[in-house]
Design an enzyme around this catalytic site. Structure first.
Site, PDB file in Angstrom:
ATOM      1  CG  ASP A   1      44.110  30.684  34.934  1.00 57.61           C
ATOM      2  OD1 ASP A   1      44.609  30.871  33.810  1.00 57.61           O
ATOM      3  OD2 ASP A   1      44.303  31.445  35.910  1.00 57.61           O
TER       4      ASP A   1
ATOM      5  CE1 TYR B   1      48.832  33.547  39.314  1.00 52.20           C
ATOM      6  CE2 TYR B   1      47.537  31.625  38.701  1.00 52.20           C
ATOM      7  CZ  TYR B   1      47.759  32.991  38.650  1.00 52.20           C
ATOM      8  OH  TYR B   1      46.897  33.790  37.925  1.00 52.20           O
TER       9      TYR B   1
ATOM     10  CG  ASN C   1      46.239  41.271  33.420  1.00 50.43           C
ATOM     11  OD1 ASN C   1      45.201  41.526  34.025  1.00 50.43           O
ATOM     12  ND2 ASN C   1      47.040  40.264  33.766  1.00 50.43           N
TER      13      ASN C   1
ATOM     14  CD  GLN D   1      42.926  34.794  33.794  1.00 51.81           C
ATOM     15  OE1 GLN D   1      43.634  34.985  34.779  1.00 51.81           O
ATOM     16  NE2 GLN D   1      42.748  33.579  33.280  1.00 51.81           N
TER      17      GLN D   1
ATOM     18  N   GLY E   1      38.775  31.952  42.069  1.00 50.05           N
ATOM     19  CA  GLY E   1      40.124  31.872  42.605  1.00 50.05           C
ATOM     20  C   GLY E   1      40.234  31.412  44.036  1.00 50.05           C
TER      21      GLY E   1
ATOM     22  NE  ARG F   1      34.325  33.498  48.765  1.00 53.06           N
ATOM     23  CZ  ARG F   1      35.018  34.550  48.373  1.00 53.06           C
ATOM     24  NH1 ARG F   1      36.329  34.450  48.229  1.00 53.06           N
ATOM     25  NH2 ARG F   1      34.451  35.702  48.160  1.00 53.06           N
TER      26      ARG F   1
END
Length: 321
Positions: A58, A63, A165, A186, A285, A291
């Site tokens: 995504d 970004y 959103n 999303q 993310g 992680r």
């Protein structure tokens, strides 16, 4: 219960239940060029995501001010076989403030089409699988959006359209002008962001007044399930809010649940979303490869109803009505 991938009517039955969000890739948010360190970090993160079974990546044109897409494009260029292993999703519609204009949302046809051309150029591909409209534009005209999507699809630049959103009313209004179904919505959803779920559980109760953020999401999860819209949850790891078991009662329950299932707290956070019948896809993310790999068990563990509700009620900090 099995973890569902994208609904059948979207033709994405092979994607799987997890998404990797690329916002952390590409270095800083400044305008400088990509560095080899940026590329190495992106490579490590993408490989970690692939290792845990992620296929959908995504993006958004904003970004790192385009550098997240640019660094992914560099990975695609250096590894020609990568494109066949991934599906690409990107978003447009947010415009930053500049010397003349304030920050704003723009879903005009011209801006959507210009944005997609930039996305394709930075990624170095001819088509993206899904285009998401990043934020609701107060001046959005569904027919104009439909016109832009029709042109982009006819040109082979975009395969499917979704939103980000948007609540049920906005999705329904937009869908009236589209000849194809919206395939994705999303929204922010996690144990730290419960509005969309509270919209149902606190409805018709005095708690609704104490949870004003939930009101606007009323019917959104139900709309998605009824119309086959894949829900994706950004912020699914709650920005590390539950990393320290001593930080809150909810964090303690997350860690206790992880111990019971012999897994990581990250996996529990994602499994909590996956347990919902809407078939929610968590968006991971983090830019940290370790992680990302800590999420691997999310699709393996199955939370019971009792575990799910214990996590939910403890995180909301108030008993259910």
């Amino acid at each position: 219960m099995s973890h569902r991938a994208l609904p059948l009517n979207t033709h994405f039955t092979d994607i799987g239940p997890l998404v990797y969000g690329c916002m952390a890739l590409g270095g800083d948010w400044g305008g400088g060029p990509l560095t080899e360190a940026d590329i190495a970090q992106a490579h490590a993160a993408v490989e970690a995501a692939l290792d845990i079974g992620v296929k959908l990546f995504d993006h958004a044109d904003i970004y790192r001010r385009g550098k997240a897409e640019a660094v992914f494009g560099e990975l695609l260029k250096r590894n020609p076989g990568l494109r066949a292993r991934v599906r690409l999703q990107s978003k447009c519609g947010i415009r930053f403030a500049d010397d003349v204009n304030v920050g704003r949302f723009d879903l005009s046809a011209a801006y959507i089409e210009d944005s997609v051309n930039g996305i394709l150029q930075r990624l170095g591909v001819e088509q993206i699988d899904i285009l998401l409209l990043h934020r609701p534009d107060a001046l959005m005209e569904p027919a104009e959006v439909a016109h832009a999507f029709t042109r982009l699809k006819a040109a082979g630049k975009v395969a499917h359209l979704g939103v980000s959103n948007m609540h049920a009313g906005q999705m329904g209004w937009l869908q009236t002008a589209l000849s194809e179904p919206l395939v994705v919505n999303q929204l922010e959803l996690s144990l730290a962001k419960l509005d969309a779920i509270d919209a149902g559980t606190a409805f018709n109760d005095p708690q609704a007044a104490t949870r004003p953020g939930a009101i606007g999401w009323a019917g959104t999860l139900e709309y998605a399930q009824r119309h086959g819209v894949q829900l994706q949850a950004w912020g699914s790891l709650a920005q590390g809010r539950f990393n320290d078991p001593a930080s809150s009662a909810a964090a303690q329950v997350v860690h206790e649940t992880a111990e019971a299932h012999r897994t990581t707290p990250n996996a529990v956070l994602l499994a909590w979303l996956l347990r919902h019948p809407a078939g929610i896809q968590p968006v991971i993310g983090s830019g940290n490869a370790e992680r990302i790999r800590a999420c691997a068990d999310a699709t393996r563990i199955q939370l019971s109803r009792e575990e799910w509700y214990r996590l939910y009620v403890t995180a909301r900090g108030e008993r259910l009505p």
